[in-house]
Design a protein around this motif. Structure first.
Motif, PDB file in Angstrom:
ATOM      1  N   SER A  40     -31.473 -24.743 -16.363  1.00 23.71           N
ATOM      2  CA  SER A  40     -32.320 -25.326 -15.473  1.00 23.71           C
ATOM      3  C   SER A  40     -32.533 -24.517 -14.127  1.00 23.71           C
ATOM      4  O   SER A  40     -33.777 -24.841 -13.448  1.00 23.71           O
ATOM      5  N   ASP A  41     -31.625 -23.444 -13.858  1.00 22.10           N
ATOM      6  CA  ASP A  41     -31.892 -22.965 -12.425  1.00 22.10           C
ATOM      7  C   ASP A  41     -33.045 -21.776 -12.729  1.00 22.10           C
ATOM      8  O   ASP A  41     -33.265 -21.208 -13.805  1.00 22.10           O
ATOM      9  N   ALA A  42     -33.192 -21.309 -11.453  1.00 23.65           N
ATOM     10  CA  ALA A  42     -34.493 -19.979 -11.694  1.00 23.65           C
ATOM     11  C   ALA A  42     -33.538 -18.597 -11.691  1.00 23.65           C
ATOM     12  O   ALA A  42     -32.156 -18.476 -11.661  1.00 23.65           O
ATOM     13  N   THR A  43     -34.089 -17.668 -12.334  1.00 16.23           N
ATOM     14  CA  THR A  43     -33.522 -16.449 -12.460  1.00 16.23           C
ATOM     15  C   THR A  43     -34.104 -15.471 -11.479  1.00 16.23           C
ATOM     16  O   THR A  43     -35.551 -15.192 -11.446  1.00 16.23           O
ATOM     17  N   PHE A  44     -33.264 -14.645 -10.858  1.00 16.11           N
ATOM     18  CA  PHE A  44     -33.978 -13.560  -9.905  1.00 16.11           C
ATOM     19  C   PHE A  44     -33.972 -12.398 -10.784  1.00 16.11           C
ATOM     20  O   PHE A  44     -33.167 -12.265 -11.687  1.00 16.11           O
ATOM     21  N   ASN A  45     -34.820 -11.395 -10.458  1.00 12.78           N
ATOM     22  CA  ASN A  45     -34.673 -10.139 -11.086  1.00 12.78           C
ATOM     23  C   ASN A  45     -35.150  -9.337 -10.046  1.00 12.78           C
ATOM     24  O   ASN A  45     -36.409  -9.012  -9.625  1.00 12.78           O
ATOM     25  N   CYS A  46     -34.240  -8.266  -9.633  1.00 13.04           N
ATOM     26  CA  CYS A  46     -34.314  -7.440  -8.650  1.00 13.04           C
ATOM     27  C   CYS A  46     -35.326  -6.149  -8.927  1.00 13.04           C
ATOM     28  O   CYS A  46     -34.927  -5.372  -9.665  1.00 13.04           O
ATOM     29  N   ALA A  47     -36.597  -6.196  -8.792  1.00 13.28           N
ATOM     30  CA  ALA A  47     -37.489  -5.266  -9.346  1.00 13.28           C
ATOM     31  C   ALA A  47     -37.346  -3.826  -8.663  1.00 13.28           C
ATOM     32  O   ALA A  47     -36.948  -3.962  -7.328  1.00 13.28           O
ATOM     33  N   PRO A  48     -37.320  -2.942  -9.498  1.00 13.78           N
ATOM     34  CA  PRO A  48     -37.526  -1.584  -8.896  1.00 13.78           C
ATOM     35  C   PRO A  48     -38.522  -1.324  -7.834  1.00 13.78           C
ATOM     36  O   PRO A  48     -39.650  -1.555  -7.870  1.00 13.78           O
ATOM     37  N   HIS A  49     -38.385  -0.530  -6.686  1.00 12.33           N
ATOM     38  CA  HIS A  49     -38.975  -0.067  -5.681  1.00 12.33           C
ATOM     39  C   HIS A  49     -38.740   1.495  -5.578  1.00 12.33           C
ATOM     40  O   HIS A  49     -37.577   1.960  -5.594  1.00 12.33           O
ATOM     41  N   VAL A  72     -17.891 -28.368 -10.601  1.00 12.18           N
ATOM     42  CA  VAL A  72     -18.241 -26.911 -10.801  1.00 12.18           C
ATOM     43  C   VAL A  72     -19.436 -26.705 -10.177  1.00 12.18           C
ATOM     44  O   VAL A  72     -20.567 -27.249 -10.201  1.00 12.18           O
ATOM     45  N   LEU A  73     -19.233 -25.640  -9.225  1.00 10.03           N
ATOM     46  CA  LEU A  73     -20.314 -24.763  -8.742  1.00 10.03           C
ATOM     47  C   LEU A  73     -21.105 -23.769  -9.391  1.00 10.03           C
ATOM     48  O   LEU A  73     -20.564 -22.806  -9.171  1.00 10.03           O
ATOM     49  N   GLY A  74     -21.441 -24.192 -10.616  1.00  8.55           N
ATOM     50  CA  GLY A  74     -22.122 -23.213 -11.326  1.00  8.55           C
ATOM     51  C   GLY A  74     -23.713 -23.229 -11.731  1.00  8.55           C
ATOM     52  O   GLY A  74     -24.427 -23.939 -10.682  1.00  8.55           O
ATOM     53  N   PHE A  75     -24.057 -22.536 -12.529  1.00  6.22           N
ATOM     54  CA  PHE A  75     -25.522 -22.374 -12.527  1.00  6.22           C
ATOM     55  C   PHE A  75     -25.652 -22.845 -14.386  1.00  6.22           C
ATOM     56  O   PHE A  75     -24.797 -22.480 -14.906  1.00  6.22           O
ATOM     57  N   ASP A  76     -26.885 -23.249 -14.416  1.00  2.00           N
ATOM     58  CA  ASP A  76     -27.153 -23.311 -15.837  1.00  2.00           C
ATOM     59  C   ASP A  76     -28.582 -22.822 -16.061  1.00  2.00           C
ATOM     60  O   ASP A  76     -29.431 -22.361 -15.303  1.00  2.00           O
ATOM     61  N   LYS A  79     -30.182 -21.287  -7.404  1.00  4.49           N
ATOM     62  CA  LYS A  79     -30.593 -22.405  -7.293  1.00  4.49           C
ATOM     63  C   LYS A  79     -31.878 -22.488  -6.507  1.00  4.49           C
ATOM     64  O   LYS A  79     -32.196 -21.802  -5.644  1.00  4.49           O
ATOM     65  N   VAL A  80     -32.980 -23.348  -6.944  1.00  4.22           N
ATOM     66  CA  VAL A  80     -34.257 -23.669  -6.443  1.00  4.22           C
ATOM     67  C   VAL A  80     -34.244 -25.104  -6.088  1.00  4.22           C
ATOM     68  O   VAL A  80     -34.061 -26.106  -6.889  1.00  4.22           O
ATOM     69  N   TYR A  81     -34.815 -25.403  -4.836  1.00  2.00           N
ATOM     70  CA  TYR A  81     -34.955 -26.829  -4.429  1.00  2.00           C
ATOM     71  C   TYR A  81     -36.500 -27.170  -4.003  1.00  2.00           C
ATOM     72  O   TYR A  81     -37.090 -26.021  -3.605  1.00  2.00           O
ATOM     73  N   SER A  82     -36.772 -28.580  -4.082  1.00  7.67           N
ATOM     74  CA  SER A  82     -38.143 -28.693  -3.539  1.00  7.67           C
ATOM     75  C   SER A  82     -38.086 -30.250  -3.541  1.00  7.67           C
ATOM     76  O   SER A  82     -37.053 -30.804  -3.267  1.00  7.67           O
ATOM     77  N   GLU A  83     -39.006 -30.857  -3.108  1.00  9.07           N
ATOM     78  CA  GLU A  83     -39.250 -32.203  -2.785  1.00  9.07           C
ATOM     79  C   GLU A  83     -38.773 -32.932  -3.844  1.00  9.07           C
ATOM     80  O   GLU A  83     -38.279 -34.198  -3.711  1.00  9.07           O
ATOM     81  N   LYS A  84     -38.882 -32.706  -5.274  1.00  4.83           N
ATOM     82  CA  LYS A  84     -38.237 -33.318  -6.382  1.00  4.83           C
ATOM     83  C   LYS A  84     -36.957 -33.150  -6.627  1.00  4.83           C
ATOM     84  O   LYS A  84     -36.172 -33.827  -7.404  1.00  4.83           O
ATOM     85  N   SER A  85     -36.409 -31.898  -6.102  1.00  3.74           N
ATOM     86  CA  SER A  85     -35.046 -31.571  -6.607  1.00  3.74           C
ATOM     87  C   SER A  85     -34.557 -31.169  -5.354  1.00  3.74           C
ATOM     88  O   SER A  85     -34.345 -29.962  -4.914  1.00  3.74           O
ATOM     89  N   ARG A  86     -33.727 -32.082  -4.777  1.00  3.77           N
ATOM     90  CA  ARG A  86     -33.209 -31.783  -3.467  1.00  3.77           C
ATOM     91  C   ARG A  86     -31.657 -31.337  -3.645  1.00  3.77           C
ATOM     92  O   ARG A  86     -31.111 -31.332  -4.546  1.00  3.77           O
ATOM     93  N   PHE A  87     -31.454 -30.651  -2.663  1.00  4.32           N
ATOM     94  CA  PHE A  87     -29.830 -30.276  -2.635  1.00  4.32           C
ATOM     95  C   PHE A  87     -29.027 -31.653  -2.241  1.00  4.32           C
ATOM     96  O   PHE A  87     -29.364 -32.325  -1.577  1.00  4.32           O
TER      97      PHE A  87
END
Length: 310
Positions: free
Chosen positions: A76-85, A70-74, A47-55
């Motif tokens: 419209s939510d952001a996607t994380f991608n754990c980059a290799p280091h 439902v506490l789910g994701f869809d 989940k991503v929140y901002s001034e326009k999209s509050r919790f």
């Protein structure tokens, strides 16, 4: 057939050592500003929140025969991608060396890799926070007749409102060295530590100052230095966060949903995984340390970069 060193690197004890060293060695400031969310897969929603999209606090009431919220994701939510280091640590070994000594070399390699990785991670976290918050930076008026504590209390209250998460969410203050030096020596701060009209030397620490603020915030002092001079020029060292203060909402153990300001997504159980390969010249074996992570601002409204005015 794997070498003796490669076989030792595959042992559970070595892998657990590298994992533990990585967990314990995370830079305190980085973990403070962007605490870790352990995830089950390298990619996923958050989940991503901002001034326009509050919790929004969910409605937990369920009508008879009705469905639950439902506490789910869809999509419209952001996607994380754990980059290799990764970091490579060459291992010089003597023929006939005992297994115990070779294990110690692998452990030392994990320690050295973790130390470098920790500094790199801290720099990424602070740089990301500054880049996100600079456009909306605010100023604290340091004129001698101004009350710095009250000004910061107002900023803390604004962040609490922006996070909208109640007592489950804490407040963090990340001071730059110059900001903190001037803050602790300001009359409106030092004056709060003098009682009974006595004249005495007052030098409040961060822990002392925390007692002055509303909502019992936590605080850290950022001391990471960066050489800003181009390659080949004389060194020019400066603090990443010098004359600034970041006020932000933080949850000590965040999830993918909560409205903390920043988070670090890491693959669970893979904070650092060692393996060994032989260099192409065939003379040296290399301890390869691999891990995956991603730093994200998850609620831009729940952080504020403050500068010094006057």
């Amino acid at each position: 057939m794997p070498s003796r060193l490669a076989a030792l690197a595959a042992k559970t004890t070595i892998r657990e050592y590298a994992q533990g060293a990585a967990q314990e060695g995370v830079a305190p400031v980085a973990d403070f500003l962007a605490p870790t969310v352990e995830v089950a897969s390298p990619t996923g929603y958050y989940k991503v929140y901002s001034e326009k999209s509050r919790f929004r606090v969910p409605n937990t009431k369920r009508a008879i025969g009705g469905r639950a919220t439902v506490l789910g994701f869809d999509a419209s939510d952001a996607t994380f991608n754990c980059a290799p280091h990764a970091l490579d640590v060459p291992i010089d070994q003597v023929e006939g060396m005992a297994d115990e000594s070779m294990e110690a070399l692998l452990q030392e390699g994990a320690d050295m890799a973790n130390e470098a990785a920790s500094l790199a991670h801290e720099q990424t976290v602070i740089d990301t926070a500054i880049a996100t918050l600079t456009a909306g930076a605010g100023a604290i008026d340091f004129a001698a007749d101004k009350d710095l504590v009250d000004q910061l209390d107002q900023q803390i209250i604004a962040i609490i409102k922006a996070a909208n998460y109640g007592s489950l969410m804490g407040i963090g203050l990340l001071f730059g060295p110059t900001f903190f030096r001037r803050f602790k020596n300001h009359p409106s701060v030092k004056g709060r530590f003098i009682s009974g009209g006595k004249k005495e030397i007052v030098n409040p620490s961060i822990d002392d100052i925390l007692s002055l603020f509303i909502a019992k915030p936590e605080a850290q002092l950022s001391m990471l230095v960066k050489d800003t001079a181009p390659e080949g020029k004389a060194a020019s060292y400066d603090f990443l966060l010098d004359s600034n203060l970041i006020v932000f909402a933080r949850k000590q153990a965040p999830t993918r949903r909560d409205p903390s300001f920043m988070k670090t997504f890491r693959l669970k159980g893979a904070w650092m995984a060692p393996r060994v390969y032989t260099r192409d010249d065939g003379r040296v074996e290399v301890a390869a340390m691999d891990w995956s992570e991603q730093v994200n601002v998850t609620n831009s409204a729940a952080g504020k970069l403050l500068t010094i005015s006057n």
